[in-house]
Write an enzyme that holds these catalytic residues in place. Sequence first.
Site, PDB file in Angstrom:
ATOM      1  N   LYS A   1       0.870  -1.180   0.000  1.00 56.55           N
ATOM      2  CA  LYS A   1       0.000   0.000   0.000  1.00 56.55           C
ATOM      3  C   LYS A   1       0.902   1.223   0.000  1.00 56.55           C
ATOM      4  O   LYS A   1       2.038   1.153   0.472  1.00 56.55           O
ATOM      5  CB  LYS A   1      -0.884   0.020   1.262  1.00 56.55           C
ATOM      6  CG  LYS A   1      -2.095   0.922   1.144  1.00 56.55           C
ATOM      7  CD  LYS A   1      -3.290   0.223   0.511  1.00 56.55           C
ATOM      8  CE  LYS A   1      -4.398   1.189   0.212  1.00 56.55           C
ATOM      9  NZ  LYS A   1      -5.613   0.512  -0.284  1.00 56.55           N
TER      10      LYS A   1
ATOM     11  N   ASP B   1      -6.908   4.328  -4.683  1.00 57.57           N
ATOM     12  CA  ASP B   1      -7.592   4.235  -3.386  1.00 57.57           C
ATOM     13  C   ASP B   1      -8.175   5.631  -3.173  1.00 57.57           C
ATOM     14  O   ASP B   1      -8.368   6.377  -4.151  1.00 57.57           O
ATOM     15  CB  ASP B   1      -6.613   3.831  -2.266  1.00 57.57           C
ATOM     16  CG  ASP B   1      -7.319   3.497  -0.946  1.00 57.57           C
ATOM     17  OD1 ASP B   1      -7.947   2.441  -0.848  1.00 57.57           O
ATOM     18  OD2 ASP B   1      -7.272   4.327   0.002  1.00 57.57           O
TER      19      ASP B   1
HETATM   20  P1  NDP Z   1     -12.724   7.991  -3.154  1.00 59.84           P
HETATM   21  O1  NDP Z   1     -11.650   8.971  -2.946  1.00 59.84           O
HETATM   22  O2  NDP Z   1     -13.241   7.756  -4.530  1.00 59.84           O
HETATM   23  O3  NDP Z   1     -13.979   8.344  -2.223  1.00 59.84           O
HETATM   24  C1  NDP Z   1     -13.833   8.435  -0.846  1.00 59.84           C
HETATM   25  C2  NDP Z   1     -15.144   8.890  -0.259  1.00 59.84           C
HETATM   26  O4  NDP Z   1     -15.077   8.796   1.152  1.00 59.84           O
HETATM   27  C3  NDP Z   1     -15.472  10.339  -0.578  1.00 59.84           C
HETATM   28  O5  NDP Z   1     -16.855  10.505  -0.599  1.00 59.84           O
HETATM   29  C4  NDP Z   1     -14.841  11.075   0.610  1.00 59.84           C
HETATM   30  O6  NDP Z   1     -15.434  12.326   0.876  1.00 59.84           O
HETATM   31  C5  NDP Z   1     -15.133  10.108   1.729  1.00 59.84           C
HETATM   32  N1  NDP Z   1     -14.104  10.240   2.770  1.00 59.84           N
HETATM   33  C6  NDP Z   1     -12.756  10.099   2.608  1.00 59.84           C
HETATM   34  N2  NDP Z   1     -12.132  10.317   3.768  1.00 59.84           N
HETATM   35  C7  NDP Z   1     -13.098  10.599   4.660  1.00 59.84           C
HETATM   36  C8  NDP Z   1     -13.088  10.909   6.042  1.00 59.84           C
HETATM   37  N3  NDP Z   1     -11.927  10.977   6.723  1.00 59.84           N
HETATM   38  N4  NDP Z   1     -14.275  11.123   6.662  1.00 59.84           N
HETATM   39  C9  NDP Z   1     -15.449  11.048   5.961  1.00 59.84           C
HETATM   40  N5  NDP Z   1     -15.519  10.767   4.652  1.00 59.84           N
HETATM   41  C10 NDP Z   1     -14.362  10.545   4.018  1.00 59.84           C
HETATM   42  O7  NDP Z   1     -12.174   6.618  -2.511  1.00 59.84           O
HETATM   43  P2  NDP Z   1     -12.692   5.120  -2.747  1.00 59.84           P
HETATM   44  O8  NDP Z   1     -14.151   5.111  -2.981  1.00 59.84           O
HETATM   45  O9  NDP Z   1     -11.783   4.482  -3.712  1.00 59.84           O
HETATM   46  O10 NDP Z   1     -12.368   4.467  -1.318  1.00 59.84           O
HETATM   47  C11 NDP Z   1     -13.318   4.414  -0.262  1.00 59.84           C
HETATM   48  C12 NDP Z   1     -12.927   3.332   0.729  1.00 59.84           C
HETATM   49  O11 NDP Z   1     -12.895   2.075   0.056  1.00 59.84           O
HETATM   50  C13 NDP Z   1     -11.553   3.491   1.379  1.00 59.84           C
HETATM   51  O12 NDP Z   1     -11.603   2.977   2.699  1.00 59.84           O
HETATM   52  C14 NDP Z   1     -10.678   2.595   0.518  1.00 59.84           C
HETATM   53  O13 NDP Z   1      -9.522   2.158   1.202  1.00 59.84           O
HETATM   54  C15 NDP Z   1     -11.638   1.443   0.260  1.00 59.84           C
HETATM   55  N6  NDP Z   1     -11.308   0.600  -0.868  1.00 59.84           N
HETATM   56  C16 NDP Z   1     -11.201   1.129  -2.132  1.00 59.84           C
HETATM   57  C17 NDP Z   1     -10.909   0.317  -3.195  1.00 59.84           C
HETATM   58  C18 NDP Z   1     -10.900   0.807  -4.604  1.00 59.84           C
HETATM   59  O14 NDP Z   1     -10.833  -0.028  -5.505  1.00 59.84           O
HETATM   60  N7  NDP Z   1     -10.988   2.093  -4.854  1.00 59.84           N
HETATM   61  C19 NDP Z   1     -10.605  -1.122  -2.999  1.00 59.84           C
HETATM   62  C20 NDP Z   1     -10.839  -1.588  -1.637  1.00 59.84           C
HETATM   63  C21 NDP Z   1     -11.143  -0.738  -0.632  1.00 59.84           C
HETATM   64  P3  NDP Z   1     -14.661  13.659   0.447  1.00 59.84           P
HETATM   65  O15 NDP Z   1     -14.842  13.762  -1.031  1.00 59.84           O
HETATM   66  O16 NDP Z   1     -15.350  14.741   1.214  1.00 59.84           O
HETATM   67  O17 NDP Z   1     -13.238  13.467   0.859  1.00 59.84           O
END
Ligand code: NDP
Length: 450
Positions: free
Chosen positions: A130, A170
């Site tokens: 990671k 991510d």
């Molecule tokens: P994105 O950046 O596309 O979206 C993240 C979302 O979560 C946004 O809506 C963001 O809001 C919100 N967010 C991020 N940080 C915070 C926080 N500290 N508090 C509240 N809301 C928050 O990321 P992903 O959708 O790719 O990832 C989301 C989750 O899924 C993570 O935990 C990631 O590790 C996990 N994941 C992702 C994978 C992938 O393929 N992308 C694979 C496996 C797991 P804002 O825009 O306001 O920051």
Amino acid sequence: MANILDVKINDFMAKVIAKNPGETEFHQAVKEVVESLLPFIEENPKYRHAKILERITEPERVIMFRVPWLDDKGEIQVNRGFRIEMNSAIGPYKGGLRFHPTVNLGILKFLAFEQVFKNSLTTLPMGGGKGGSDFDPKAKSDNEVMRFCQSFMTELSRHIGQDTDVPAGDIGVGGREIGYMFGQYKRIRNEFTGVLTGKGLEWGGSLIRPEATGYGAVYFAEEMLKTKNESMKGKIATVSGSGNVAQYTVEKLLQLGAKPVTLSDSEGFIYDPDGIDTEKLQYVMHLKNIKRGRIKEYADKYKVKYVEGQRPWSVKCDLAFPSATQNEINEDDARELVKNGCKVVSEGANMPSTPEAVEVFLSEKILYGPGKAANAGGVATSGLEMTQNSMRLPWSREEVDSKLHQIMINIHATCVKYGTDSSGYINYVNGANIGGFIKVADAMIAQGLV
Ligand code: NDP
């Protein structure tokens, strides 16, 4: 027996904490795994003799570097870059890059550690890694993001490669960022290889990769429901986040006849009791992926409730899909969910539930799918992208989706195999931890002292 085990867990954790001070998320992730694994290791002493737990909690390599870049005003900015190469026993390091101001060593080590087990569960030959940076892409111009990505990759390119370490996206790293980083890697190394996944379709990306994590979390929930002879049809679902994982979770929920009613971002959540339908989802995708706006704008447009500064766990639902970030469901949230009748939690995000919340889900015996199993569809499809890149052949949408679906069914079956307790309850936490551990541990033993 329980007491002796507790002492052993506490002793082990005391050493991990002393060795990795201040890395609270890493301690949390290790503790959860060790609690599942120690009873299993007691019954299988070869893993104890080979000191697998001690070795598996120590990264093979940690790379930390300076990322200087020029902003649009011509001022120099400096961020910190990381890559944690955690475990390569069963394949090249594989895992996403996170760009978010909260990123630090402990968070990336927790994510890399989880990734080792998750990747093993997919049955594909991928080790765990990671990386990322404390860079915040929000409110940056495309040019600023490009300059940052180029500087980041200038250093990272020395450490990765299609047979060494293959990063993906991510939080904060989507198609745009992967594109800029891939371009820079190609320029520096003069080779067009599958060194990153999540690439654009025209240049080596896989169909379904953007959808895979969200789709997979819903497929996993569907498998959990099947154990109770139930289906998705008509079920109300709360979803947090509004990024990649949340968007495609909503899309698959709609395809399977469920009704998603919430989305959120770091500033608040929206509640749409009529359901987020396909047209509204298109709006969200444009809002978040192109306009890069806030979820509050959904509430203004569709005249629904917006709750500032909160997460959606107080909304009544049958299914919950935490898809934003770590520790976004605490004990009170978990109790509220259960009290309101939630029967399934399928984690799209990594470690979104605190240990106290997990305890509530397990003691209430609801269907609880931890991230390392439920969100493994993303990395599994990255694995499929790597295969297509090696073959230099693209597969069709249907082919990739059906492979993803089958992988999620298989991961579920592994969890059932290793997680079903004497009362018949499926403890997916134990199932995922033990199921993911065995292959990696056996490979480590076979490869000698590595
Ligand atoms: P994105 O950046 O596309 O979206 C993240 C979302 O979560 C946004 O809506 C963001 O809001 C919100 N967010 C991020 N940080 C915070 C926080 N500290 N508090 C509240 N809301 C928050 O990321 P992903 O959708 O790719 O990832 C989301 C989750 O899924 C993570 O935990 C990631 O590790 C996990 N994941 C992702 C994978 C992938 O393929 N992308 C694979 C496996 C797991 P804002 O825009 O306001 O920051």
